[in-house]
Each structure stands twice: as C-alpha cells, then as structure tokens.
Design an enzyme around this catalytic site. Structure first.
Site, PDB file in Angstrom:
ATOM      1  N   THR A   1      39.178  -5.341  -5.967  1.00 17.14           N
ATOM      2  CA  THR A   1      39.810  -5.911  -7.163  1.00 17.14           C
ATOM      3  C   THR A   1      39.953  -4.968  -8.352  1.00 17.14           C
ATOM      4  O   THR A   1      40.916  -5.078  -9.099  1.00 17.14           O
ATOM      5  CB  THR A   1      39.044  -7.166  -7.638  1.00 17.14           C
ATOM      6  OG1 THR A   1      37.710  -6.770  -7.931  1.00 17.14           O
ATOM      7  CG2 THR A   1      39.069  -8.250  -6.593  1.00 17.14           C
TER       8      THR A   1
ATOM      9  N   LEU B   1      32.261  -3.202  -2.635  1.00 18.25           N
ATOM     10  CA  LEU B   1      33.453  -3.828  -2.074  1.00 18.25           C
ATOM     11  C   LEU B   1      34.334  -4.453  -3.155  1.00 18.25           C
ATOM     12  O   LEU B   1      35.562  -4.402  -3.078  1.00 18.25           O
ATOM     13  CB  LEU B   1      33.039  -4.884  -1.042  1.00 18.25           C
ATOM     14  CG  LEU B   1      34.120  -5.225  -0.018  1.00 18.25           C
ATOM     15  CD1 LEU B   1      34.552  -3.991   0.751  1.00 18.25           C
ATOM     16  CD2 LEU B   1      33.620  -6.297   0.931  1.00 18.25           C
ATOM     17  N   CYS B   2      33.700  -5.018  -4.201  1.00 23.26           N
ATOM     18  CA  CYS B   2      34.513  -5.684  -5.218  1.00 23.26           C
ATOM     19  C   CYS B   2      35.340  -4.670  -6.006  1.00 23.26           C
ATOM     20  O   CYS B   2      36.463  -4.949  -6.409  1.00 23.26           O
ATOM     21  CB  CYS B   2      33.654  -6.544  -6.135  1.00 23.26           C
ATOM     22  SG  CYS B   2      32.497  -5.601  -7.099  1.00 23.26           S
ATOM     23  N   THR B   3      34.792  -3.474  -6.197  1.00 28.07           N
ATOM     24  CA  THR B   3      35.564  -2.416  -6.860  1.00 28.07           C
ATOM     25  C   THR B   3      36.779  -2.057  -6.004  1.00 28.07           C
ATOM     26  O   THR B   3      37.909  -1.975  -6.500  1.00 28.07           O
ATOM     27  CB  THR B   3      34.706  -1.155  -7.055  1.00 28.07           C
ATOM     28  OG1 THR B   3      33.597  -1.475  -7.871  1.00 28.07           O
ATOM     29  CG2 THR B   3      35.508  -0.035  -7.690  1.00 28.07           C
TER      30      THR B   3
END
Lengths: 523, 445
Positions: free
Chosen positions: B217, B212-214
């Site tokens: 952001t 999810l962070c990829t």
C-alpha cells in the site's frame, strides 16, 4: 495495455553482465576509467602476477610486463602464471601470455629488458602508464624509479613478499577523490537548519501516523525550543527531553514516531565542512587556479565560492533522503523538496565553475552539470591525498618519530618494516639474498645493518634478534598465499587510484601472515 | 621427468622447504623442522574445499602452491557469465559447465602432481563416510545454510570416550571464509574446542525484507515496487505458468516492466534493470581482490594447521579495504549452550502457552536470530509416545499434521519443561529445544 509508453526492458550488454558484480560497487563511471587505463608491472614474481590477475579480471585496459629474466624451476614452484612449458623462456612474455588468457578484453604487452636498462635508455617509457607496480628491485633502482615516476606524476606502488611477510608502499604526488564511499556517512538532512522550501513544508505538515519521521521530529523540536528558535539538542540530556516529548505525543505505537525517536541521535548532524574538507578548501591549489589545474580543483574552488557567496557556509544539499515509514505521497513530496534544493544548489556551483573555466580560457564542456551534481552530492566527504617520495624516505628518513614511537608498542609491525629495509641494504652491500646459504652468519649481518639504519635515523632501539633470524630463515623465498594476500590488496589499491574512488592507503601497509595482522604507516 | 617419489625434495618447492626445513624463532613450540612436513602435505594430507566460486577458485590455487596434492572440491553450481570477473579458473567457453569439474581440470593441468577431485553435487548428497576422510575442511560459501549444515556434519563426526574426552583423531578443523564487496572475514574452527558457526550465528544478519503493508500500500522505494511484482503480481497473473526464475531474461523483463508501471504510478524514481536483477536474485556485489585476500588467509591457516609451522589464527579475522586497508582479529567465544556444539538443549521462553500456537512457535524458530531456521520439522514425546507435531518436508505428513498448526501448545499436550526435537535443513543433526513457560504476573502474586 494500460500503459503504452513502457520503456522496453534495457537488456544489459554482454560486458555489462560480465562485470555486473563489480559495477554494482564502482559504477559504470569507474568501469569506464578502468577500461581506459594502462598499468606497468616491473619484474615477474608471484606478488606481481597476483596484482595483475586482480586487475585483468575486472577488465583493465591494458598491462605491460617489464622483466629481463628467464623462467626457472623456483619461479614455477610459486607462480600460477608460469607453467612447466615456459621453463627457460622469457619470464615477461610467458607471464604476459597466461595473464592475457584470463580476459580477452584486456591487451597484454611485454618488454624483455630490465628496469635499469629502461631507466637508462628510455626513461619516458613510463610516462604512458596510469600506475606502475614493481617488486624484487634493488635499493638503488627503487630510488631511481621513485624519482622518475615522481617527476612524471605517475603513481607508483612498490611491493614485496618475503616468507610470511609482505608490504606495499604507494607513492603518489597528489590524488583527489570525489567518491570516497565512507562506511559511516553522516546523514545531512538540514533539520537543524532547514532551507526555505523545507521549512515551509515542515511547518505546514500535520503530524499524523502517515508522515515521515522528519515531520515528527521537527514539530516536537519546535515545541522543545520554545522561544529560542535556533536551539538544537546536542547533549544527552537535551535529546532525552525531546525524546520524552515525542513519546508523550504518541497515541498508539505509530511507527514514524518510533523512527523519530531512534533518529534523534544522528539527525542534527552534517551540513558544515569537516576539518578535512576545510583543509582542502584552503589548499593552495584551490586558491591558485591555472589552465593546468585539475578539474577537481576547479570544482573545489566553485564549492568554496558557493559557501562564501551563496550559502553562508552551508554545504550544497546532497538531496538524498533515506527511506522512512510514511504514506507514498508524503514521502515522495519530501524527497522532491530535497532533490529540487540539491539541483538549485548544484546549479549555483555549476555557474561558479563555468565562470572559472571562462576566465581560465578553458572550454565550457570540461565540466558538465552532471559532474557538478555528483560533486555536490559527495561534497562533505571528498578527499585529498598528498604523498611522499620513496627516494626521500630511503635517503632522508621522513618519519623517525613514527618509527620510534611505534617501536615502543608491543607487537608492532614497525619492526617488519625495518627488517625489510635491512634486507634491501644487505643486498646492496653483500650482493646475495640474506639467508640463501648461511642463516646464522647472515642473521648477525642483518642485525647490524638494522641497528645501523636505526641509529642513522636517530632512533635508539635495539633491533630484535628473532626477527633478524626469521627473515634469514626465509632465504628470500616467496610463499604463494602470502603474495596472494598482498597481491589482492595492491590490485584494489590500483583500482582505487584509477577509478578515483575509495581512499588508498597512506602510504605503507605491512602484513604479517604469522599473526594474520596488518598495520599502515605514513613513511 | 622428476620422480614423484622425491618430489618434496625438488628445487621447485624451495620456497616451502625453507619454511618447513629450517627452524625459526616464531614457530609454534611443537614444530620440529624437517623434510617430513612437505612429504606429509604431498603424500598424505587430504583437504576438502567446499565451493568452487570466487573463494573456491582462489583456495584451490593457493593450496596447490602450498604443496597440497590431494584436494577435493564440491559445488553444485554451474558457471555463469557474471562469474568471470573473479572466478579465474573459468572461461567463456565454460559457461553452463560444472564449477567443480572445470576448476579441478584447470588446476590439475596447471600444477602437475596436484590432484583435485571434483564433486558436482550438493554437500547434503554425501554422508559421514565421505566427510570423515578429510584432515581439514575449507569453506568458501555464500550461503549461511550450507555453512551451518557443514558445521553440524563435522561436529557429528567427533568421537568422545566414556569420560567425555575427545578422541583427537576425530577432530576435523574447519576454515571458513566469506566476502561481500570490499569486506571479508576468515575464521578457524576447532569443533568442540573453539566457537563454531552456530555459536556466532548472530554475526550473519538476516536478509533484508520489507513489511508487506509497505510493499502493498505505501511503496516509497523502487525496491518496494519490485518486491510487489515478485511477491504479489507474479502469483496473481502467473504470466508464463511457472515459478519466477531470476535467471530467465523473459521473467526479468516482465518484472522490470510491471515494476516500472507501479513506480510510475506512485511517482517513484530510480528503478533500473540492474536493480530489478539485484532484488530478484539477492545479488551480493563481488570483486576479484577481496576473494583473493580472504582465500589467501584461509589457505595460509590450512598450511599452518597441517604443518604446525606457526600458531593458527585465534580465531576470527575481519578485512575491509574501502578506506585504506584494515584488518582486525579477535577470539570469538564458544556459546556454552550452543545448539550445535554443546549437548545442552536450548530453552525457549513461552509467554502464554494457551495463546501461542504451533505455527507461532515455528515462526519464532525461523525469525529469531539464534535459530534462523528454514522449514523446521518438530517432534515431541507426548504421554510416552513420539509424535510428529509438524513436518513440511514430506507432503503426506504435512497434510496429516497441518491441523496442529492452529492448536495452542497447551492443546497439543505440551507442558513446561517439555523437550522438542527439531530437524531443519540448516543442520544434518536434530537439535533439542526446551519449552519454558513464563510465570504470569497474576500467578506470582
């Protein structure tokens, strides 16, 4: 609102949507080649129509069926493309109609003549086809057809299905592949031999948790090298040392460091021509370009020029960067460095290609920049297939050593090859199909023919009683699902030949439905 | 008109008759050549084909020409334009109709005497009484969940006597095929005797997902931009007031344009409409030839088992024709503690029952390669009472049990060795897991 320049969604065309699931594999380029191609099928039986089904559905340009026979009860019992209403009618026409109905984009045609008649009276009939597929033909016809198609340089696939056995044999003089789509493509990242802009980037990057693993590996590689600046870790021990060094640089569980450690096994590979590629580069067709040379050979020659003149033997940079954990800007920067080097290399190759076109007095637009870019991206894995002629295989036996050594292996499918050759010979010598009426008597005949063939080839190996019996018990029948297997396989081989992608078999495949196994031999 | 009664003696079937009426050196030892085999196929044998897609169409055709006449086919899907490049029983005019019904109609018309009965529904709509009637089940599915469910259903039909030996008449062989691009596999499963779907669940790798962070952001690939619009932006903006539908061209365009914006913003290249479709719908590439090959292997195995003319495949075959033609077969082994085909409960090691919550346990059951569950419901016997720990399928129970999610296993009253019954859409049966609390280093000292 924020971005007025958004391109409107490019709704895919109807054709594009219909063929979507396959265009994802061979691309629009492959699809275009397929839609322009013409295939000829000689003789209608289940294996033949199953081959056509597998190329009509994906949208081959057109197909022509050659068969002088009429539809029988036996035909209907195993062929999906001959129905009850076609009983007694032309087999070529009936099959053509039901196949054509599969896909209105495809043009079907038929000729109510035997292949023997065409070879006699209109041998150039076959010239217009991209591939010719044949089955259920006599030994003498196989040889005549093989000679004719070899001379016309039309690829030829001879296939058959008898009981629980099926085979296919490809005859192609020369087949060149740019996109071979290997399953295990080596990464070529040039870490061990960075080009100047990459070297500069790697040396100026601070190694943090935000940069791609390439930067991490490079920094610790420099450390590990010490004074020997060209050293590359090749042994397990050396890689372990480098791995330890990277681990020691970790402060927390940085993902890019973890990825760097995993990548160590494969990241120093590629960049140099493989043995197979060297053979292509040294090929006579590459060194003797003429006006008639295929564009493939002009491209190979241009690549060779690039290797000799521009790059000291290093292949053009493919310019493909796999995904790696990093901040967006770091990754995109690195990606652009690879891409712009790839473009630079490709433009040098392009210049060589243009020079060759000019000196051959050929039009400069025969080879475009995008052709060269694709070729350079795939340079490491281009492939060449030079085949043998079926007529030579039948008349001279080209591979007695393969046959002899295969027969020594337990459960080798080479015996199936021999029994089918004996099956062909039986028909030449006795007229009928082995086992149609008298299994026992024909078993003895098949066995003696097989032994005679083996001794003609100088192979000393007694032929199996059991297989002779098995082939006779079939009485020449065709089992639909066995034909469907080989029909599916051959359809894809046809697509490989037409799209010039993926590697075809070289050159004979044998399928045993008894044991659900296959084997490929070069005959 | 040929007499239906003696059709198995017709000239039309000469091909099959040669195989079945003549003895051969490679036949399985139990095979006795006779006219009765084809008569059995034509008059008695009942086959279920699951899926009327790429493999299903081929299977129906192959089985019809192998002499089978009582074939049922079940598929909940309708025909789409993108099916026509390989699902050869369908035409343009059939788009939107039931796959099962169209396929059945086509075969029944083309092959007189063959009766294909369509079922336009989910496999889960039928119970034991439907599945029990078949001699052999063939699967041509693209869903692992459906495979697991059928596997569980067929296993649940097995009857054992008091000594634990199998009543052979309750065994229904499963032949399973799968394809992806130029690769495929076929396998023969004799439930409780050879490896079942669940024994080799690790053969099906979980779907590719991006962290999810990829996505949020640090996107780098066009796929990351598409996932962002799919997961985050659609929820937030909800442009059409409904859930995202990968088949709706308006939805696709909206996602394509937003993803393109995001890609431009991050200077990411290579975003195409085809890619957007592929990611949203998780499209698996497919060609006619691979489906033909794999279905033919499956149909041949059905024929071998139904007639015992040859030994059947033991038990897993792989096929790949990217580089030449390659096949390989091997015997995949039964797992002695298989969740589905053994009666042993599967241990789950818990490192720290004080900090592991029920939600953690559910996540583990979904993500672990051996379980790969979808929305498990958990029940346990606590202090002599059956208690539902969590169940998402029924809204009122979900609401009542939701507070349990944040409780630790210890707080829920679970102890070392506790058995938990787990129900999930991947199986019609409830499976049992057994909690094993790891002994802490401190306790060992």
């Amino acid at each position: 609102m924020s971005s007025p320049a958004i391109p409107k969604s490019p709704e895919l065309s109807d054709k594009n949507r219909k063929y979507d699931r396959q265009i994802r594999l061979w691309g629009e380029q492959g699809q275009t080649l397929l839609e322009a191609a013409q295939v000829c099928l000689i003789n209608v039986n289940a294996i033949g129509t199953e081959v056509l089904k597998g190329i009509v559905l994906p949208g081959i340009g057109g197909f022509t069926i050659v068969d002088a026979g009429i539809v029988t009860e036996e035909d209907i019992g195993c062929n999906f493309f001959l129905d009850q209403s076609s009983l007694g009618l032309s087999r070529a026409k009936a099959a053509m109609q039901l196949l054509q109905e599969l896909n209105p984009d495809v043009r079907g045609d038929y000729v109510d003549e035997s292949v023997e008649y065409l070879l006699q009276n209109n041998p150039d009939f076959f010239r217009t086809f991209n591939v010719v597929v044949a089955s259920s033909i006599k030994e003498t016809t196989i040889i005549a057809l093989s000679e004719k198609l070899w001379q016309l340089e039309v690829p030829f696939i001879f296939c058959r299905s008898v009981g629980f056995i099926a085979t296919a044999r490809i005859q192609v003089k020369e087949h060149c592949i740019v996109e071979s789509h290997p399953d295990d493509k080596l990464k070529d990242l040039r870490l061990h031999h960075p080009f100047p802009s990459l070297k500069e980037h790697l040396e100026s990057s601070d190694v943090t948790s935000k940069v791609p693993w390439l930067c991490v590996v490079y920094k610790f590689l420099q450390k590990w090298r010490g004074s020997d600046e060209s050293k590359v870790p090749t042994t397990h021990k050396e890689k372990l040392e480098l791995k330890k060094l990277i681990h020691s640089g970790m402060t927390k569980d940085e993902e890019n460091f973890e990825e760097a450690v995993v990548a160590l096994n494969s990241c120093f590979s590629g960049g140099r021509p493989t043995k197979e590629l060297l053979e292509i580069l040294e090929d006579r067709s590459c060194n003797n370009l003429t006006k008639e040379s295929k564009l493939f050979w002009i491209l190979v020659r241009s690549l060779n020029d690039f290797l000799n003149v521009d790059s000291d033997g290093w292949l053009p940079v493919p310019g493909v960067l796999p995904d790696m954990t990093a901040e967006t800007a770091h990754y995109i920067n690195l990606q652009n460095i690879y891409r712009s080097q790839a473009n630079q290399d490709a433009s040098l190759v392009y210049n060589h290609a243009q020079n060759h076109l000019r000196s051959l007095n050929l039009s400069s637009d025969l080879i475009t920049e995008s052709d060269v870019k694709l070729f350079c991206r795939e340079a490491a894995t281009i492939s060449l297939l030079r085949g043998t002629k079926i007529a030579d295989e039948y008349e001279k036996c080209l591979s007695p050593h393969t046959i002899a050594s295969e027969l020594e292996m337990p459960n080798s499918l080479m015996e199936y090859y021999i029994v089918l050759r004996a099956f062909d010979r039986f028909q030449s010598e006795h007229g009928g199909v082995p086992g149609e009426c008298h299994v026992e008597a024909d078993t003895a005949r098949i066995k003696s023919i097989a032994n005679r063939l083996l001794s003609d080839w100088g192979v000393t190996h007694p032929f199996s009683d059991e297989l002779a019996h098995e082939i006779c018990r079939y009485g020449g029948t065709e089992i639909h699902s066995v034909s469907a297997f080989m029909g599916g396989c051959v359809a894809h081989e046809v697509i490989k030949l037409i799209t010039q992608q993926y590697k075809p078999i070289n050159n004979t495949v044998i399928y045993s439905a008894i044991t659900s196994s296959t084997a490929t031999y070069r005959m | 008109m040929e007499s239906q009664q003696n059709d198995h003696l017709s000239k039309k079937w000469i091909h099959l008759r040669r195989i079945l009426e003549r003895p051969g050196p490679f036949c399985s030892p139990s095979f006795v050549a006779s006219e009765q085999h084809l008569e059995f196929l034509m008059k008695t044998c009942k086959i279920l084909v699951i899926g009327a897609g790429g493999l299903g169409c081929e299977l129906l055709k192959d089985l019809a020409y192998l002499g089978f006449r009582d074939i049922h086919v079940i598929d909940m899907d309708t025909i789409d334009l993108s099916n026509l490049n390989r699902q050869f029983l369908f035409r343009r005019k059939d788009i939107g109709s039931s796959k099962a019904q169209c396929a059945a109609e086509f075969i029944n018309k083309r092959v007189p005497g063959c009766v294909v009965t369509p079922h336009f529904c989910k496999i889960q709509d039928y119970d034991e009484s439907f599945y029990r009637d078949f001699h052999i089940v063939v699967c041509g599915l693209d869903s692992v969940v459906a495979r697991r469910w059928i596997n569980g259903m067929i296993l649940s039909l097995l009857v054992f006597d008091e000594e634990g030996s199998l009543d052979q008449s309750s065994l229904i062989p499963i032949i399973d095929g799968g394809t992806e691009g130029f690769r495929g596999n076929a396998r023969v499963i004799l439930p409780s005797i050879t490896a079942c779907i669940e024994c080799n669940l690790d053969l099906y790798p979980p779907q590719v997902t991006y962290p999810l962070c990829t996505i949020a952001t640090t996107p780098r690939l066009p796929e990351h931009c598409i996932e962002y619009v799919k997961i985050i932006q659609w929820e937030k903006e909800n442009p059409f007031g409904v859930a995202l539908d990968g088949d709706d061209p308006q939805h696709l365009s909206w996602v394509y344009e937003r993803a393109q914006d995001r890609a431009n913003h991050f200077r990411i290249t290579g975003l195409t409409y085809r890619l957007v479709q592929g990611v949203l719908k998780n499209i698996i590439p497919a060609v006619a030839s691979t489906n033909a090959v794999i279905a033919s292997v499956c149909a041949t195995e059905v024929f071998k088992i139904a007639t015992s003319c040859y030994e059947s495949l033991n038990n897993y075959m792989m096929f790949n024709d990217v580089d030449g033609i390659y096949t390989y077969h091997y015997e995949s082994e039964r797992k002695t503690d298989c969740l589905a085909c053994s009666n042993v409960s599967r241990p789950v090691i818990i490192d720290d029952p004080n900090s592991m919550t029920l939600e953690n346990l559910i996540t583990y059951l979904c993500e672990n390669a051996q379980f790969q569950m979808k929305n498990p419901g958990l029940t346990a016997n606590i202090n002599g009472k059956n208690k539902t720990l969590y169940m998402s399928a029924v809204p009122c129970i979900e609401e009542r049990t939701r507070p349990n999610l944040t409780l630790s296993l210890v707080e829920l009253g679970l102890v070392d060795g506790h058995e938990i019954m787990v129900a999930d859409q991947t199986s019609p049966n409830t499976i049992t897991i057994q909690l094993k609390f790891a002994i802490h280093d401190s306790e060992m000292e």
